[in-house]
Write an enzyme that holds these catalytic residues in place. Structure first.
Site, PDB file in Angstrom:
ATOM      1  N   ASN A   1       1.183   3.302  -3.122  1.00  0.00           N
ATOM      2  CA  ASN A   1       1.639   3.347  -4.444  1.00  0.00           C
ATOM      3  C   ASN A   1       1.089   5.126  -4.934  1.00  0.00           C
ATOM      4  O   ASN A   1       2.110   6.455  -5.446  1.00  0.00           O
ATOM      5  CB  ASN A   1       1.118   2.847  -5.130  1.00  0.00           C
ATOM      6  CG  ASN A   1       2.114   1.418  -5.216  1.00  0.00           C
ATOM      7  OD1 ASN A   1       2.959   1.637  -4.493  1.00  0.00           O
ATOM      8  ND2 ASN A   1       1.402   0.800  -6.146  1.00  0.00           N
TER       9      ASN A   1
ATOM     10  N   GLU B   1       1.356 -12.744  12.989  1.00  0.00           N
ATOM     11  CA  GLU B   1       1.831 -11.585  13.693  1.00  0.00           C
ATOM     12  C   GLU B   1       1.392 -10.489  12.576  1.00  0.00           C
ATOM     13  O   GLU B   1       2.234 -10.491  11.118  1.00  0.00           O
ATOM     14  CB  GLU B   1       3.479 -11.716  14.056  1.00  0.00           C
ATOM     15  CG  GLU B   1       3.201 -13.399  14.365  1.00  0.00           C
ATOM     16  CD  GLU B   1       3.368 -12.991  16.102  1.00  0.00           C
ATOM     17  OE1 GLU B   1       3.031 -11.250  16.258  1.00  0.00           O
ATOM     18  OE2 GLU B   1       2.396 -13.410  16.574  1.00  0.00           O
TER      19      GLU B   1
ATOM     20  N   ASP C   1       0.663  -1.148  -0.017  1.00  0.00           N
ATOM     21  CA  ASP C   1       0.283  -0.196   0.191  1.00  0.00           C
ATOM     22  C   ASP C   1       0.878   1.086   0.252  1.00  0.00           C
ATOM     23  O   ASP C   1       1.800   1.366   0.491  1.00  0.00           O
ATOM     24  CB  ASP C   1      -0.973   0.241   1.085  1.00  0.00           C
ATOM     25  CG  ASP C   1      -1.560   0.781   0.897  1.00  0.00           C
ATOM     26  OD1 ASP C   1      -2.425   0.816  -0.041  1.00  0.00           O
ATOM     27  OD2 ASP C   1      -2.558   1.762   1.941  1.00  0.00           O
TER      28      ASP C   1
ATOM     29  N   HIS D   1       2.239   3.232  -8.711  1.00  0.00           N
ATOM     30  CA  HIS D   1       1.977   2.237  -9.538  1.00  0.00           C
ATOM     31  C   HIS D   1       3.363   1.287  -9.576  1.00  0.00           C
ATOM     32  O   HIS D   1       3.865   0.364 -10.414  1.00  0.00           O
ATOM     33  CB  HIS D   1       0.579   1.595  -9.963  1.00  0.00           C
ATOM     34  CG  HIS D   1      -0.490   2.535  -9.422  1.00  0.00           C
ATOM     35  ND1 HIS D   1      -0.498   1.637  -7.875  1.00  0.00           N
ATOM     36  CD2 HIS D   1      -1.819   2.545  -9.451  1.00  0.00           C
ATOM     37  CE1 HIS D   1      -2.022   2.008  -7.407  1.00  0.00           C
ATOM     38  NE2 HIS D   1      -2.183   2.725  -8.812  1.00  0.00           N
TER      39      HIS D   1
ATOM     40  N   ARG E   1       0.049   7.342  -2.427  1.00  0.00           N
ATOM     41  CA  ARG E   1       0.873   8.488  -1.970  1.00  0.00           C
ATOM     42  C   ARG E   1       1.796   9.119  -2.472  1.00  0.00           C
ATOM     43  O   ARG E   1       2.248  10.180  -2.285  1.00  0.00           O
ATOM     44  CB  ARG E   1       0.299   8.451  -0.336  1.00  0.00           C
ATOM     45  CG  ARG E   1      -1.196   9.233   0.035  1.00  0.00           C
ATOM     46  CD  ARG E   1      -0.718   7.827   1.309  1.00  0.00           C
ATOM     47  NE  ARG E   1      -1.986   6.441   1.311  1.00  0.00           N
ATOM     48  CZ  ARG E   1      -1.406   6.225   2.422  1.00  0.00           C
ATOM     49  NH1 ARG E   1      -0.901   5.918   3.649  1.00  0.00           N
ATOM     50  NH2 ARG E   1      -1.809   4.225   1.854  1.00  0.00           N
TER      51      ARG E   1
ATOM     52  N   ARG F   1      -1.266   9.458  -9.919  1.00  0.00           N
ATOM     53  CA  ARG F   1      -1.248   7.764  -9.065  1.00  0.00           C
ATOM     54  C   ARG F   1      -0.309   6.925  -9.284  1.00  0.00           C
ATOM     55  O   ARG F   1       0.506   5.749  -9.341  1.00  0.00           O
ATOM     56  CB  ARG F   1      -2.524   7.128  -8.986  1.00  0.00           C
ATOM     57  CG  ARG F   1      -3.092   8.707  -7.495  1.00  0.00           C
ATOM     58  CD  ARG F   1      -5.039   8.106  -7.853  1.00  0.00           C
ATOM     59  NE  ARG F   1      -4.826   5.918  -6.317  1.00  0.00           N
ATOM     60  CZ  ARG F   1      -4.705   6.118  -5.513  1.00  0.00           C
ATOM     61  NH1 ARG F   1      -4.455   7.489  -4.639  1.00  0.00           N
ATOM     62  NH2 ARG F   1      -4.327   5.062  -4.884  1.00  0.00           N
TER      63      ARG F   1
ATOM     64  N   TRP G   1     -12.398  -2.040  -7.608  1.00  0.00           N
ATOM     65  CA  TRP G   1     -12.669  -2.054  -9.038  1.00  0.00           C
ATOM     66  C   TRP G   1     -13.613  -0.316  -8.764  1.00  0.00           C
ATOM     67  O   TRP G   1     -14.056   0.185  -9.968  1.00  0.00           O
ATOM     68  CB  TRP G   1     -13.993  -2.988  -9.192  1.00  0.00           C
ATOM     69  CG  TRP G   1     -13.195  -4.588  -9.415  1.00  0.00           C
ATOM     70  CD1 TRP G   1     -13.541  -5.362  -8.873  1.00  0.00           C
ATOM     71  CD2 TRP G   1     -12.942  -4.566 -11.331  1.00  0.00           C
ATOM     72  NE1 TRP G   1     -13.250  -6.732  -9.382  1.00  0.00           N
ATOM     73  CE2 TRP G   1     -12.348  -6.083 -10.697  1.00  0.00           C
ATOM     74  CE3 TRP G   1     -12.273  -3.999 -11.706  1.00  0.00           C
ATOM     75  CZ2 TRP G   1     -11.844  -6.742 -11.888  1.00  0.00           C
ATOM     76  CZ3 TRP G   1     -11.617  -4.892 -12.726  1.00  0.00           C
ATOM     77  CH2 TRP G   1     -11.944  -6.528 -13.114  1.00  0.00           C
TER      78      TRP G   1
ATOM     79  N   LEU H   1      10.274 -20.759  -4.403  1.00  0.00           N
ATOM     80  CA  LEU H   1       9.240 -20.157  -3.562  1.00  0.00           C
ATOM     81  C   LEU H   1       8.189 -20.007  -3.882  1.00  0.00           C
ATOM     82  O   LEU H   1       8.023 -19.552  -5.700  1.00  0.00           O
ATOM     83  CB  LEU H   1       9.561 -18.464  -3.441  1.00  0.00           C
ATOM     84  CG  LEU H   1       9.134 -17.463  -3.212  1.00  0.00           C
ATOM     85  CD1 LEU H   1       8.989 -17.649  -1.425  1.00  0.00           C
ATOM     86  CD2 LEU H   1       9.763 -15.797  -3.434  1.00  0.00           C
TER      87      LEU H   1
ATOM     88  N   GLU I   1     -12.473  -4.394  -4.108  1.00  0.00           N
ATOM     89  CA  GLU I   1     -12.363  -3.032  -3.590  1.00  0.00           C
ATOM     90  C   GLU I   1     -12.358  -2.340  -4.338  1.00  0.00           C
ATOM     91  O   GLU I   1     -12.901  -1.142  -5.083  1.00  0.00           O
ATOM     92  CB  GLU I   1     -12.931  -2.500  -2.822  1.00  0.00           C
ATOM     93  CG  GLU I   1     -13.436  -3.615  -1.599  1.00  0.00           C
ATOM     94  CD  GLU I   1     -13.227  -4.937  -0.549  1.00  0.00           C
ATOM     95  OE1 GLU I   1     -12.147  -5.261  -0.684  1.00  0.00           O
ATOM     96  OE2 GLU I   1     -14.065  -5.119  -0.058  1.00  0.00           O
TER      97      GLU I   1
HETATM   98  C1  IPE Z   1      -5.347  -2.837  -0.187  1.00  0.00           C
HETATM   99  O1  IPE Z   1      -4.876  -1.414  -0.031  1.00  0.00           O
HETATM  100  C2  IPE Z   1      -5.792  -3.857  -0.912  1.00  0.00           C
HETATM  101  C3  IPE Z   1      -3.952  -4.015  -2.577  1.00  0.00           C
HETATM  102  C4  IPE Z   1      -3.018  -3.377  -1.540  1.00  0.00           C
HETATM  103  C5  IPE Z   1      -4.377  -4.738  -3.391  1.00  0.00           C
HETATM  104  P1  IPE Z   1      -6.283  -0.290  -0.508  1.00  0.00           P
HETATM  105  O2  IPE Z   1      -5.212   0.897  -0.847  1.00  0.00           O
HETATM  106  O3  IPE Z   1      -7.236  -0.804  -1.845  1.00  0.00           O
HETATM  107  O4  IPE Z   1      -7.106  -0.237   1.279  1.00  0.00           O
HETATM  108  P2  IPE Z   1      -8.269   0.541   2.235  1.00  0.00           P
HETATM  109  O5  IPE Z   1      -8.965   1.104   0.737  1.00  0.00           O
HETATM  110  O6  IPE Z   1      -6.800   2.294   2.003  1.00  0.00           O
HETATM  111  O7  IPE Z   1      -8.029   0.046   3.177  1.00  0.00           O
HETATM  112  C1  IPE Z   2      -2.170   0.491  -3.071  1.00  0.00           C
HETATM  113  O1  IPE Z   2      -1.078   1.868  -2.886  1.00  0.00           O
HETATM  114  C2  IPE Z   2      -1.635  -0.402  -4.439  1.00  0.00           C
HETATM  115  C3  IPE Z   2      -3.197  -0.701  -4.777  1.00  0.00           C
HETATM  116  C4  IPE Z   2      -4.048  -1.455  -3.844  1.00  0.00           C
HETATM  117  C5  IPE Z   2      -3.342  -1.642  -6.217  1.00  0.00           C
HETATM  118  P1  IPE Z   2      -2.611   2.823  -3.272  1.00  0.00           P
HETATM  119  O2  IPE Z   2      -2.912   2.955  -5.223  1.00  0.00           O
HETATM  120  O3  IPE Z   2      -3.389   2.008  -1.979  1.00  0.00           O
HETATM  121  O4  IPE Z   2      -1.907   3.668  -2.435  1.00  0.00           O
HETATM  122  P2  IPE Z   2      -2.215   5.402  -1.754  1.00  0.00           P
HETATM  123  O5  IPE Z   2      -2.552   3.507  -0.413  1.00  0.00           O
HETATM  124  O6  IPE Z   2      -3.243   5.630  -1.794  1.00  0.00           O
HETATM  125  O7  IPE Z   2      -1.746   5.941  -1.206  1.00  0.00           O
HETATM  126 MG    MG Z   3      -3.886   2.859  -0.720  1.00  0.00          MG
END
Ligand code: IPE
Ligand code: IPE
Ligand code: MG
Length: 252
Positions: free
Chosen positions: A23, A206, A21, A38, A25, A34, A70, A132, A68
């Site tokens: 990417n 954990e 998580d 990615h 930001r 954004r 999508w 792996l 979610e």
């Molecule tokens: C969780 O990240 C899903 C993935 C890393 C694929 P999100 O960015 O979608 O989660 P929320 O919405 O902040 O909970």
């Molecule tokens: C995780 O980064 C990637 C996916 C959920 C696919 P985010 O895209 O959720 O990045 P933030 O959380 O908005 O920074």
């Molecule tokens: Mg996120």
């Protein structure tokens, strides 16, 4: 001493799961779209997969796209999907070099034909690799998985194929059948939540949270999480004293 050197090889987790998580930001901090985040997240995926392979883990599960996700703008979803296709294609030599086997969990049937074709190619190519196990959670959510399990159980019960539901029987209906539960979950990006990931399997995992945004995550960050995991006492409902007694009886 590096974190890699601090790892106790005799106490490695069998299975590590990662919520990648941060990417969006990361990109925003750099004044970018954004999607730029990615794209830069791919390096962190490579580093993490290599780190897991180097440390000798059996399973690494990466949360790549939730059911979610999508709901995001179509442009972003499309970019994520095409990034998935190009990364699978581009990273296959790394998978082969490190004898990594790719599988997926999630409702992949609902992904596009392009994505499914590339996925199947990589899955087939890496099927006989013995290192792996890399598991991509794609169009995955814990609730989707449990509802699907319940539906399959219902169908089998109606056909008289199922007598009694136990924890083991239920686990056989999950996408993670044949996989051990994760011993360690890492979430980057600073949020303290599970976001519908592996709800059943995380029962005694954990949890490790870091504010590092995913595109900045490197091998040493992964090793640091493993070292942190190795310093914890996993009690599974028992007392410390019971665990010590068990340890000393094993050492006799
Ligand atoms: C969780 O990240 C899903 C993935 C890393 C694929 P999100 O960015 O979608 O989660 P929320 O919405 O902040 O909970
Ligand atoms: C995780 O980064 C990637 C996916 C959920 C696919 P985010 O895209 O959720 O990045 P933030 O959380 O908005 O920074
Ligand atoms: Mg996120």
């Amino acid at each position: 001493m590096t974190y890699k050197e601090k790892i106790d090889k005799s106490k490695l987790p069998l299975h590590v799961a990662v919520i990648m998580d941060g990417n969006g930001r990361w990109a925003k901090q750099k004044g970018n779209q954004r999607i730029f985040g990615h794209r830069n997240g791919v390096t962190a995926v490579r580093e993490t997969v290599e780190a897991a392979a180097e440390s000798g883990l059996s399973f690494l599960t990466l949360y790549a796209f939730s059911t979610e996700n999508w709901q995001r703008p179509k442009l972003e979803v499309d970019a994520l999907m095409s990034l998935l296709v190009s990364s699978l294609h581009g990273e296959t030599p790394t998978l082969m070099k490190n004898s990594i086997r790719l599988t997926t969990i999630g409702n992949t049937n609902a992904l596009s034909a392009d994505v499914n074709k590339e996925l199947q190619t990589t899955i087939d190519k890496t099927a006989n690799n013995t290192g792996l196990n890399l598991v991509l959670a794609l169009n995955y959510s814990g609730r989707w998985e449990m509802i699907r399990a319940a539906q399959d159980i219902q169908a089998d019960a109606a056909e008289g194929k199922l007598k009694q539901i136990s924890e083991n029987v239920f686990a056989e209906y999950l996408a993670t059948r044949n996989m051990p539960d994760p011993e360690l979950l890492i979430r980057t990006g600073g949020e303290y939540r599970i976001s519908n990931f592996l709800l059943w399997q995380l029962a005694y995992t954990e949890l490790y949270f870091t504010s590092t945004l995913w595109p900045d995550f490197r091998k040493e960050d992964f090793f640091k999480a493993i070292v942190d995991f190795q310093q914890r006492e996993r009690r599974f409902g028992k007392t410390s004293e019971q665990l010590e007694q068990y340890e000393s009886s094993q050492n006799q």
